[in-house]
Design an enzyme around this catalytic site. Sequence first.
Site: not given
Ligand code: RFL
Ligand code: PHB
Length: 389
Positions: A296, A384, A200, A292, A72
């Site tokens: 980031k 961004y 957004y 989110p 994008h």
């Molecule tokens: P994770 O993905 O939480 O993975 C951690 C892993 O550790 C395991 N675990 C354990 N294992 C052993 N013993 C324990 N006690 C444990 N406790 C937990 C878990 O089962 C899991 O497998 O962390 P990691 O790898 O640091 O990754 C971080 C990302 O997942 C997170 O920052 C992003 O998803 C945030 N996020 C977004 N980030 C972006 O860069 N761009 C986005 O567009 C974006 N959109 C989002 C998001 C997060 C969202 N939610 C639901 C929080 C949108 C949403 C809605």
């Molecule tokens: C997503 O596609 O899940 C998404 C995209 C942009 C954001 C957060 C989540 O800022």
Amino acid sequence: MRTQVVIIGSGPSGLLLGELLKGAGIETIILDRVGKDYILGRVRAGVLEEGTVGLLREAGAAARMDREGLPHDGFSLAFDGRDHRIDLHGLTGKRVMVYGQTEVTADLIQRREASGALTIYEAADVTPHAFETSSPYVTFEKDGSTHRIDCDFIAGCDGYHGASRRAVPREALKTFERVYPFGWLGILADVPPVSDELIYANHPRGFALCSMRSQTRSRYYIQCALDEKVEDWSDDRFYDELRRRLPAEHAESMVTGPSFEKSIAPLRSFVAEPMRFGSLFLVGDAAHIVPPTGAKGLNLAASDVHYLFEGLRDLYLEQSATALNAYSVRALKRVWGAVRFSWSMTMLMHRFPDAGDFGQKIQEAELDYLVHSQSASTALAENYVGLPY
Ligand code: RFL
Ligand code: PHB
């Protein structure tokens, strides 16, 4: 059992670190609390910075992303009834890649399995020990018995609720936190996205985001109160509310269809300092959470991995500890840049309960400035697409 680096957590940060270390000939064992199907079913991030894309390529896990991901060049800020495009590529020379975290994780797991490297799923009560020494070890419960893995280093990649940060003595950790008074209600549906680029939207009824996973799969979010229940939101109610918050042209052209995922995520900023305790390193969500709104979280997890990988590689291959000793300082500098940006986007785009009409007018004035000033747009775009490593 013995290995060089025990990685706690098989999320994107643990898996990416494992692949990069494998490429440098450094052995790892990954432990996760849950099973593979659960990990592959999680729906989260969607936007990858160029730095993250580069790391996935370096890890050899980018073939499908390069085929199926959607580059994008810009996104829209919608307010006052219309779209205002931020030309990411024109302003910074960079673009972002829209490719789901679920797919990133699946690609990394597939690479790891193909190489035969060990991941132990459904490991209960994972606990890091003796990390203040150079002979740390990790214990866990599996199939009714206790197991122990000795190692040189432990990478705590186990997310916000993981065991790694909790193992650190409270007095050794300084934490910073802000909890926002709303959440995001999100759906996934197999309908074509309402626009080619992300939207957004700032609206008096609350924030909305139109994102996507492919040309045929949409990811939509609306700001909601923290006490909302998913069960109270039928698809029709969700789409009606989303349409109200978008410019008329999108509301009219939006294709709707049944959702197959619907959940509410709370919004929080959180940082734990430092990110290293002897032989234990905190990585990704284990050390920091961002709301989110700036896309980031996953990208910060990837930049932490980059710094830690450089440190471990230099130590094992060149006997130099300089980069490893700099891990926490280097990672935190970039973390705070992204924490600031995510906070400012969150403050700018959401309806706050106590802001009133004055707050709404201030947001609209700031948005107007952002989209009409070349330098303000450039600052937004630079953040961004991702600050440099
Ligand atoms: P994770 O993905 O939480 O993975 C951690 C892993 O550790 C395991 N675990 C354990 N294992 C052993 N013993 C324990 N006690 C444990 N406790 C937990 C878990 O089962 C899991 O497998 O962390 P990691 O790898 O640091 O990754 C971080 C990302 O997942 C997170 O920052 C992003 O998803 C945030 N996020 C977004 N980030 C972006 O860069 N761009 C986005 O567009 C974006 N959109 C989002 C998001 C997060 C969202 N939610 C639901 C929080 C949108 C949403 C809605
Ligand atoms: C997503 O596609 O899940 C998404 C995209 C942009 C954001 C957060 C989540 O800022």
